[in-house]
Motif scaffolding. Structure first.
Motif, PDB file in Angstrom:
ATOM      1  N   LEU A  12       0.827  -1.206   0.000  1.00 38.93           N
ATOM      2  CA  LEU A  12       0.000   0.000   0.000  1.00 38.93           C
ATOM      3  C   LEU A  12       0.861   1.255   0.000  1.00 38.93           C
ATOM      4  CD1 LEU A  12      -2.838  -1.039   2.467  1.00 38.93           C
ATOM      5  CD2 LEU A  12      -3.102  -0.549   0.034  1.00 38.93           C
ATOM      6  N   LEU A  13       1.887   1.266   0.851  1.00 43.28           N
ATOM      7  CA  LEU A  13       2.772   2.427   0.896  1.00 43.28           C
ATOM      8  C   LEU A  13       3.560   2.571  -0.404  1.00 43.28           C
ATOM      9  CD1 LEU A  13       4.078   2.322   4.570  1.00 43.28           C
ATOM     10  CD2 LEU A  13       2.483   3.951   3.565  1.00 43.28           C
ATOM     11  N   LEU A 126       4.538   7.148  11.389  1.00 40.79           N
ATOM     12  CA  LEU A 126       5.055   7.609  10.104  1.00 40.79           C
ATOM     13  C   LEU A 126       3.861   8.102   9.303  1.00 40.79           C
ATOM     14  CD1 LEU A 126       7.231   7.920   7.899  1.00 40.79           C
ATOM     15  CD2 LEU A 126       6.787   5.529   7.270  1.00 40.79           C
ATOM     16  N   THR A 127       3.912   9.363   8.857  1.00 43.36           N
ATOM     17  CA  THR A 127       2.799   9.969   8.137  1.00 43.36           C
ATOM     18  C   THR A 127       3.281  10.470   6.786  1.00 43.36           C
ATOM     19  OG1 THR A 127       1.860  10.687  10.240  1.00 43.36           O
ATOM     20  CG2 THR A 127       1.010  11.747   8.257  1.00 43.36           C
ATOM     21  N   ARG A 128       2.474  10.171   5.771  1.00 42.82           N
ATOM     22  CA  ARG A 128       2.732  10.694   4.428  1.00 42.82           C
ATOM     23  C   ARG A 128       1.385  11.022   3.818  1.00 42.82           C
ATOM     24  NH1 ARG A 128       5.211   8.365  -1.083  1.00 42.82           N
ATOM     25  NH2 ARG A 128       5.934  10.385  -1.809  1.00 42.82           N
ATOM     26  N   GLY A 129       1.158  12.282   3.569  1.00 46.91           N
ATOM     27  CA  GLY A 129      -0.149  12.699   3.071  1.00 46.91           C
ATOM     28  C   GLY A 129      -1.206  12.345   4.104  1.00 46.91           C
ATOM     29  N   GLY A 130      -2.275  11.704   3.676  1.00 50.61           N
ATOM     30  CA  GLY A 130      -3.341  11.284   4.577  1.00 50.61           C
ATOM     31  C   GLY A 130      -3.141   9.901   5.150  1.00 50.61           C
ATOM     32  N   ASN A 131      -2.012   9.265   4.864  1.00 53.04           N
ATOM     33  CA  ASN A 131      -1.731   7.905   5.326  1.00 53.04           C
ATOM     34  C   ASN A 131      -0.821   7.937   6.541  1.00 53.04           C
ATOM     35  OD1 ASN A 131      -3.122   6.741   3.093  1.00 53.04           O
ATOM     36  ND2 ASN A 131      -1.328   7.163   1.831  1.00 53.04           N
ATOM     37  N   SER A 132      -1.050   7.015   7.480  1.00 63.56           N
ATOM     38  CA  SER A 132      -0.167   6.923   8.638  1.00 63.56           C
ATOM     39  C   SER A 132      -0.050   5.469   9.086  1.00 63.56           C
ATOM     40  CB  SER A 132      -0.668   7.793   9.788  1.00 63.56           C
ATOM     41  OG  SER A 132      -1.916   7.326  10.251  1.00 63.56           O
ATOM     42  N   VAL A 133       1.122   5.141   9.611  1.00 65.95           N
ATOM     43  CA  VAL A 133       1.397   3.815  10.149  1.00 65.95           C
ATOM     44  C   VAL A 133       1.976   4.020  11.539  1.00 65.95           C
ATOM     45  CG1 VAL A 133       2.711   1.680   9.848  1.00 65.95           C
ATOM     46  CG2 VAL A 133       1.873   2.895   7.848  1.00 65.95           C
ATOM     47  N   ARG A 134       1.518   3.180  12.486  1.00 71.34           N
ATOM     48  CA  ARG A 134       1.988   3.278  13.873  1.00 71.34           C
ATOM     49  C   ARG A 134       2.576   1.947  14.305  1.00 71.34           C
ATOM     50  NH1 ARG A 134      -2.263   6.519  13.401  1.00 71.34           N
ATOM     51  NH2 ARG A 134      -2.219   8.560  14.382  1.00 71.34           N
ATOM     52  N   GLY A 135       3.611   2.028  15.141  1.00 74.53           N
ATOM     53  CA  GLY A 135       4.242   0.824  15.667  1.00 74.53           C
ATOM     54  C   GLY A 135       5.209   1.198  16.773  1.00 74.53           C
ATOM     55  N   ALA A 136       6.116   0.293  17.070  1.00 75.73           N
ATOM     56  CA  ALA A 136       7.088   0.531  18.129  1.00 75.73           C
ATOM     57  C   ALA A 136       8.438   0.953  17.584  1.00 75.73           C
ATOM     58  CB  ALA A 136       7.254  -0.721  18.988  1.00 75.73           C
ATOM     59  N   GLY A 164      -0.513  -4.166  21.582  1.00 73.36           N
ATOM     60  CA  GLY A 164      -0.115  -5.564  21.656  1.00 73.36           C
ATOM     61  C   GLY A 164       1.001  -5.968  20.724  1.00 73.36           C
ATOM     62  N   GLY A 165       1.886  -5.070  20.375  1.00 77.69           N
ATOM     63  CA  GLY A 165       3.009  -5.423  19.525  1.00 77.69           C
ATOM     64  C   GLY A 165       2.666  -5.520  18.049  1.00 77.69           C
ATOM     65  N   ARG A 166       1.565  -4.930  17.668  1.00 79.80           N
ATOM     66  CA  ARG A 166       1.142  -4.971  16.272  1.00 79.80           C
ATOM     67  C   ARG A 166       1.339  -3.611  15.620  1.00 79.80           C
ATOM     68  NH1 ARG A 166      -2.217  -9.054  14.783  1.00 79.80           N
ATOM     69  NH2 ARG A 166      -3.607  -7.688  13.620  1.00 79.80           N
ATOM     70  N   VAL A 167       1.419  -3.616  14.320  1.00 81.74           N
ATOM     71  CA  VAL A 167       1.490  -2.394  13.537  1.00 81.74           C
ATOM     72  C   VAL A 167       0.075  -2.047  13.100  1.00 81.74           C
ATOM     73  CG1 VAL A 167       2.354  -1.379  11.399  1.00 81.74           C
ATOM     74  CG2 VAL A 167       3.826  -2.861  12.733  1.00 81.74           C
ATOM     75  N   SER A 168      -0.263  -0.772  13.142  1.00 81.16           N
ATOM     76  CA  SER A 168      -1.580  -0.354  12.654  1.00 81.16           C
ATOM     77  C   SER A 168      -1.398   0.773  11.659  1.00 81.16           C
ATOM     78  CB  SER A 168      -2.475   0.077  13.816  1.00 81.16           C
ATOM     79  OG  SER A 168      -1.934   1.213  14.459  1.00 81.16           O
ATOM     80  N   GLY A 169      -2.361   0.920  10.786  1.00 82.13           N
ATOM     81  CA  GLY A 169      -2.264   1.966   9.780  1.00 82.13           C
ATOM     82  C   GLY A 169      -3.615   2.482   9.371  1.00 82.13           C
ATOM     83  N   ARG A 170      -3.609   3.673   8.839  1.00 79.98           N
ATOM     84  CA  ARG A 170      -4.810   4.279   8.261  1.00 79.98           C
ATOM     85  C   ARG A 170      -4.392   4.798   6.894  1.00 79.98           C
ATOM     86  NH1 ARG A 170      -9.458   6.127  10.699  1.00 79.98           N
ATOM     87  NH2 ARG A 170     -10.736   7.366   9.296  1.00 79.98           N
ATOM     88  N   PHE A 171      -5.139   4.370   5.872  1.00 81.10           N
ATOM     89  CA  PHE A 171      -4.763   4.688   4.502  1.00 81.10           C
ATOM     90  C   PHE A 171      -5.929   5.355   3.785  1.00 81.10           C
ATOM     91  CE2 PHE A 171      -2.569   0.925   5.974  1.00 81.10           C
ATOM     92  CZ  PHE A 171      -1.250   1.316   5.829  1.00 81.10           C
ATOM     93  N   THR A 172      -5.634   6.393   3.038  1.00 85.25           N
ATOM     94  CA  THR A 172      -6.667   7.062   2.260  1.00 85.25           C
ATOM     95  C   THR A 172      -6.954   6.235   1.026  1.00 85.25           C
ATOM     96  OG1 THR A 172      -5.003   8.393   1.127  1.00 85.25           O
ATOM     97  CG2 THR A 172      -6.049   9.372   3.061  1.00 85.25           C
TER      98      THR A 172
END
Length: 182
Positions: A12-13, A126-136, A164-172
């Motif tokens: 996606l990224l 990490l944010t780029r445009g309207g997309n973001s990914v979160r983690g540790a 819980g040790g997972r990566v999450s993201g929000r994507f446009t």
């Protein structure tokens, strides 16, 4: 996070990067001069380091790093009278790394100029445009422009984020026009 989920996020990224151009971090010149400002500096010449404290702002080309504290490790120049060579910058206290198209945030950061890697750990976004990914943990390879986000700070085990040790993201998702109804 499963490898399949990690691959999906990477795809996606990558698709977004392809649509909007290559990451501004790809090919960043880590040999460019670095400018650093802070409220206070402590030069520890015998240890080959300088400690910057208070609203620290570092720039190198289009890349900026902001934090409450940065320690710059350097080596002495091979020829007398020449400038020292920065090897690594360790940052702590709300670290933010910004390029023209990305913004990354974490609790701690390491910029390894020799390996051309920027690593952020602790509640990373990490944010780029309207997309973001979160983690540790986030590792940005300045040679390839590739960014990798892990759900744990040690690539699979160790300190984790609140999710819980997972990566999450929000994507446009681009708006699609509906096909005409018959």
């Amino acid at each position: 996070m499963t490898r399949a989920a990690a691959l999906l996020i990477a795809c996606l990224l990558a698709a977004q990067a392809g649509a909007q151009g290559v990451s501004a971090l790809k090919g960043h010149n880590s040999d460019a001069p670095a400018d650093i400002s802070a409220d206070r500096i402590e030069l520890q010449d015998r240890a080959d380091r300088a400690v910057f404290v208070g609203r620290v702002h570092a720039t190198q080309g289009d890349l900026t790093m902001d934090a409450a504290r940065m320690t710059v490790a350097y080596s002495r120049a091979p020829t007398p009278g020449a400038d020292p060579v920065i090897n690594r910058i360790d940052a702590s206290g709300g670290v933010t790394v910004t390029s023209p198209s990305e913004r990354a945030q974490g609790s701690y950061g390491i910029y390894d100029l020799n390996r051309r890697l920027i690593t952020l750990i602790g509640g990373v976004t990490l944010t780029r445009g309207g997309n973001s990914v979160r983690g540790a943990r986030l590792v940005i390879d300045l040679t390839s422009g590739r960014a990798t986000v892990d759900g744990s700070a040690v690539g699979g085990s160790g300190t984790t984020t609140n999710n819980g040790g997972r990566v999450s993201g929000r994507f446009t998702v681009p708006q699609r026009t509906s096909p005409p109804q018959p």
